[in-house]
Structures are given as structure tokens and as C-alpha cells.
Scaffold this motif. Structure first.
Motif, PDB file in Angstrom:
ATOM      1  N   THR A   1      -2.452   6.688  -6.050  1.00  0.00           N
ATOM      2  CA  THR A   1      -2.468   5.476  -5.209  1.00  0.00           C
ATOM      3  C   THR A   1      -3.812   4.757  -5.357  1.00  0.00           C
ATOM      4  O   THR A   1      -4.873   5.394  -5.351  1.00  0.00           O
ATOM      5  CB  THR A   1      -2.253   5.859  -3.723  1.00  0.00           C
ATOM      6  OG1 THR A   1      -1.012   6.553  -3.608  1.00  0.00           O
ATOM      7  CG2 THR A   1      -2.220   4.617  -2.836  1.00  0.00           C
ATOM      8  N   ASP A   2      -3.760   3.451  -5.493  1.00  0.00           N
ATOM      9  CA  ASP A   2      -4.972   2.632  -5.622  1.00  0.00           C
ATOM     10  C   ASP A   2      -5.954   2.961  -4.490  1.00  0.00           C
ATOM     11  O   ASP A   2      -5.552   3.065  -3.330  1.00  0.00           O
ATOM     12  CB  ASP A   2      -4.552   1.158  -5.548  1.00  0.00           C
ATOM     13  CG  ASP A   2      -5.697   0.217  -5.900  1.00  0.00           C
ATOM     14  OD1 ASP A   2      -5.508  -0.577  -6.826  1.00  0.00           O
ATOM     15  OD2 ASP A   2      -6.765   0.283  -5.248  1.00  0.00           O
ATOM     16  N   SER A   3      -7.216   3.129  -4.840  1.00  0.00           N
ATOM     17  CA  SER A   3      -8.197   3.538  -3.827  1.00  0.00           C
ATOM     18  C   SER A   3      -8.416   2.443  -2.773  1.00  0.00           C
ATOM     19  O   SER A   3      -8.933   2.726  -1.690  1.00  0.00           O
ATOM     20  CB  SER A   3      -9.519   3.917  -4.487  1.00  0.00           C
ATOM     21  OG  SER A   3      -9.978   2.850  -5.283  1.00  0.00           O
ATOM     22  N   ASN A   4      -8.010   1.212  -3.064  1.00  0.00           N
ATOM     23  CA  ASN A   4      -8.060   0.165  -2.025  1.00  0.00           C
ATOM     24  C   ASN A   4      -6.977   0.362  -0.967  1.00  0.00           C
ATOM     25  O   ASN A   4      -7.055  -0.198   0.121  1.00  0.00           O
ATOM     26  CB  ASN A   4      -7.857  -1.228  -2.642  1.00  0.00           C
ATOM     27  CG  ASN A   4      -9.020  -1.613  -3.519  1.00  0.00           C
ATOM     28  OD1 ASN A   4     -10.170  -1.322  -3.201  1.00  0.00           O
ATOM     29  ND2 ASN A   4      -8.717  -2.243  -4.648  1.00  0.00           N
TER      30      ASN A   4
ATOM     31  N   LYS B   1       0.829  -1.206   0.000  1.00  0.00           N
ATOM     32  CA  LYS B   1       0.000   0.000   0.000  1.00  0.00           C
ATOM     33  C   LYS B   1       0.869   1.263   0.000  1.00  0.00           C
ATOM     34  O   LYS B   1       0.380   2.346  -0.297  1.00  0.00           O
ATOM     35  CB  LYS B   1      -0.974   0.015   1.183  1.00  0.00           C
ATOM     36  CG  LYS B   1      -0.351   0.159   2.538  1.00  0.00           C
ATOM     37  CD  LYS B   1      -1.322   0.676   3.608  1.00  0.00           C
ATOM     38  CE  LYS B   1      -2.484  -0.252   3.891  1.00  0.00           C
ATOM     39  NZ  LYS B   1      -3.320   0.261   5.013  1.00  0.00           N
TER      40      LYS B   1
END
Lengths: 296, 296
Positions: free
Chosen positions: B129-132, B66
Motif C-alpha cells: 500500500t502506498d505510504s501516503n 486508500k
């Protein structure tokens, strides 16, 4: 429309300059870097990017102050690009807007760093936008578009292509690539940012982006014409300096008459795109006309 | 703890380098600017900022991937700062990590622009950045802290103070101001970013910030010691170059023995702050020890 472009311009320029000065002054940083940043921010200029942003928000009938942080960010990035472009290793210019360039006053090291600080701060200003004026999603969309417009895929890429194209004869597509990136994408972002802040739908964003692209090309063609025709006093740099540098320009590629015709065409296309939006684009139209006939 | 620091480091360095290369390669930009950006990004280095970020996320027991976009952003900003610091108008260095500096290979203009492009792109990477992995609120918090750490109130301000302090005898507080800003704040952001991405509470953020501040000072003291003691081969730049430049250093202010004592003190304080968090800070502790004894 009661308000004239002049009073719209004056009011928003004042808001902008106050916002930029206040933002830099409150930084906890060595005073010399703040002085260097403010020297170039307060050197004047047309403030065309912030004005496009405010005028776009006005076209949507919304409060223009919601764009103030993004407007300051835009002007800071434009200003950093001028400081770095003027460096001895790039265009090596001694004068900008009739004043000594940043590195002439503060030295090269502080000029590089003032540019770096302005670029860095611009993203913070967008992120710091009052939550009443922009949701987190809107701020992130602004940051993404801003970064693309200012970076390697936009303004920086255009400057690289400009340097790579010096001293050689460019084709019209090559010249347009340079200008669409070096100047056009940040101008386009000014309009797109206004649309994002106003919650525009995709169709209107598309028309406004096309408007801004034609406006940007018209802007650059006018610049090239002024560089050949203008007086040193009016534009605050050596007249014909592009010619001295053997740079390709619109008049050198299209003849002066051809350049003037292209200017008119892009101006008309820009205004057609504005009409497509169905918005009250009075100020955007006035700015477009003003840029086509400006003498500096 | 099964995994060793070595395998943690190797795995994350590889992820980082792949992410940076892939990110730059997909840019639609003139190839020379991408080459210039990649040249410095791929020149190696300890990747200490990304590793601190990953190790902090690991301390919270969360998935380190992340942090990949923020890690790439951190390394890009660190790399841009090296490119600009090495310029003739700043430190005028010909070698960096045993290779010719960026401006020696690409020329000053492209070196300035590669730095500008890396800085600009870093904000986009965080926003992308990936929303997950991060909510919009988390991404904005990262951008705000990153901008402060990298700009006039952090790294750029430290570099300004460093230049202003050249050729004069500095006091210890003046020297610490330089290092806390020039190196410390971006190192601290590496840790703070890991905490933000992991949803840390304020108390743990505070302990981790203090940890990072001591770590940053220890890092700089070790740098100064190495600059006097190290071999040219090991550190890839002229040994004693700070001395040649008459720069104030920890050994020059505290004596070599005093500098070594200060290094030990800051290392111990850093580890005390780690213990306060109550987290599984194995990797952060290992990195702290490694930095205190490193030979390059």
C-alpha cells in the motif's frame, strides 16, 4: 568458534519446534485442523530454512532469537507446500519423511485446508514479531520478500513449471528455472530475512542472495542424486520415484558424474560468496558443506 | 448524499477489477497460473467485501482509494477460498457464478496452486500500500487482522467446521459458529480494515465490528433462503444443492418463516450498530438493505 554446528542445530531446532507447537496450540480453531497442521509440522525434517535464517543472524553477531517468528513462518510455508505437493492431484505421494502424508491421515479436504491455514498463519507470525526484535519497517520488508519468494513469482510459480514440465524432456535452463523458483527462492529468503533482521547493507544482501542461490541449486542437485542413489529407508520415499514419473533431473540431463561436478561447483561458488561478506560465516559454511554430502 | 449506491458500486468495482488485473498481469510467473488466477478473479460476483471496505472509508469522509490495495487483497482471498471450496475433495462444484469452476477449466493441480498464489499475493498487496495511504503500523495492523480473519481462527476454521458438520443435524449455535467464521469474519474484516485505514477509535471499531457480524449472519441466512427459493439461472449453481448434500441450513433449523424473521432481525441490528457510530453511513446502510433483498 567454540560452538559446533551440531549444538547450534539442536538448540535452534528445539526452539523452533516449541514455537510452532505453542503457536498452533493457542489457535482458537477446530481441533482437527490444529492436529493436521501439527502432524506435518512435527514430522521432522532438516529444518534447513530456519537454520539458514538463524545462521545468518549469527554471522552478523546478533541474537538469533530475533529470527524465531520468521523461522516458524518459513517452516510453516515450507510445510504447507509439502502438504499441497503431496496431494493426489499433484505428486500423489503416500509417504513423506517415512510417515503417511497428511491427506492419507486426515483426508484431502483437511489437508488442503491445513496447508491454507499454515500459509495464512505464517504472515501473522512475522507481523507479530516482538517490537524489540524488528521495527514495523523491518517486518513489512520481511512480509514483502516472503510473499514474493512463496508466491507466483517464487515457490508456487516453480511448482507450476514443474507440473507443466512433467512427461517432457526439459533443457538445463528450464530445469534450473523450476528449481530456482520451487526451492531456491524460499531458501534464499531464509538468508535474506536474516540479513534484513540484522540490518545488513545492500552489498552484503547481494552477496548473501547469490550465496543462497548457489546453495539452493546445490541442494536440488544433491536431492536428484539421492533420489537415484539413496535407499528408501534413508530418504523416506520411494527411491527413483522421479524416474518412475519420467521427470527430468540433473543426473538425467548431465549424467551422474556431471551432476556431481555441478554440485561441487555450486557448493564452491556458494562458499566464495560467503567469503565476500567479510562476516563470521562459520555456521553458514558448515551448513553448505553438510547439505552437499547429506544422505537424506 | 448526492451519489447513489449504484454509481458508487460501479465506480469502485471498476477500480477494483483494474487493480486486480494489473497486479496479476505484472507478475513474473508462468502464464497458466496467471490465467487461472484471473479466470476466477474476473468471473464477476458482488464484490461485497471490497464495497464494504470502500463504504466504510467513505463513512469516515476519507478518500476511498486508500483502500484499493486492501480491497484487492480481500477479493483475492475470497476468490481463493471459492476455488479451494469448489475442489472435488471439498464441495465438488462444477459451476460457480454460471461458469465452470476453476478446476474444471485448469485442472485440480493448477486450481490448488492458483488459490495458493492468490492467498500469498494478498499479503503482499497490503504491504505494498502506498505510504501516503497507510503508515507501516497501519499496514501491520491490517495484516494481523486479515490473517486472523482468513486463517484457522476465521474463514479456514469455519470451512473445517462446515465439512465436519456435513451429513449431521446441527444446532443453531453450531450453524452460527460455521457462518460467523466461514463468511462472517472476512466480511467483518472488510469493515474493520476500512476503520483501521481511516484511523477510527476503539469505540467506533467496536460498533462497526458488531455491525459487520450481524450483516454477515443476515448475508448467510439470505443465502440459505435463496438456495431453496432461487432459480438456477439467477444464482448460477444447482438450486437446492445444500438440501441435496443434507447440509443444515437456517430454513431447515428455523423453518422458512423463521429464517426470514431472523434475516430481518439481523438486518435491523446491523443498522442500529451503524447508527451508533455517528458517521455518515449512507452507503453501508444501503449495502445492508441490498443484501437483505438480493435475488442472487
Amino acid at each position: 568458534m567454540q560452538e559446533s554446528l551440531n549444538s547450534f542445530t539442536e538448540m535452534h531446532k528445539q526452539l523452533l519446534v516449541e514455537k510452532m507447537s505453542e503457536s498452533v496450540n493457542r489457535l482458537e480453531a477446530p481441533s482437527v485442523i490444529k492436529e493436521s497442521m501439527l502432524y506435518s509440522l512435527e514430522a521432522g525434517g532438516k529444518r534447513i530454512r530456519p537454520l539458514l535464517l538463524f545462521a545468518t543472524i549469527a554471522a552478523f553477531g546478533q541474537e538469533t532469537k530475533k529470527g524465531l517468528n520468521t523461522a516458524a513462518a518459513l517452516e510453516m510455508v515450507h510445510t504447507y507446500s509439502l502438504i499441497h505437493d503431496d496431494l493426489p492431484s499433484m505428486d500423489d505421494d503416500d509417504l513423506r519423511r517415512g510417515k503417511p502424508t497428511n491427506h492419507k491421515v486426515f483426508g484431502e479436504a483437511y489437508a488442503v485446508l491445513a496447508g491454507d491455514a499454515l500459509l495464512t498463519y505464517s504472515f501473522q507470525l512475522i507481523a507479530d514479531t516482538d517490537s524489540n526484535h524488528a521495527s514495523p519497517e523491518v517486518k513489512l520488508a520481511l512480509i514483502q520478500e516472503f510473499s514474493k519468494a512463496a508466491g507466483a513469482e517464487g515457490m508456487v510459480g516453480g511448482q507450476v513449471a514443474d507440473i507443466a514440465g512433467e512427461e517432457k524432456q526439459l533443457s538445463l535452463p528450464e530445469l534450473e528455472y523450476i528449481h530456482i523458483n520451487k526451492t531456491g527462492k524460499l531458501l534464499a529468503f531464509s538468508v535474506i530475512a536474516g540479513a534484513i533482521l540484522s540490518g545488513a547493507d545492500e552489498e552484503r544482501k547481494k552477496s548473501l542472495t547469490e550465496f543462497a542461490t548457489h546453495l539452493g541449486l546445490a541442494f536440488q542437485i544433491r536431492d536428484d542424486i539421492l533420489d537415484l542413489e539413496g535407499s528408501e529407508e534413508m530418504i523416506g520415499k520411494r527411491v527413483g520415484s522421479d524416474e518412475v514419473n519420467k521427470k527430468s533431473t540433473y543426473p538425467s540431463l548431465l549424467t551422474m558424474a556431471g551432476a556431481k561436478k555441478a554440485l561441487e561447483e555450486h557448493t564452491n561458488l556458494a562458499k566464495e560468496k560467503l567469503a565476500e561478506t567479510g562476516l563470521d560465516t562459520f555456521f553458514l559454511g558448515e551448513i553448505t558443506d553438510m547439505l552437499a554430502v547429506r544422505d537424506h
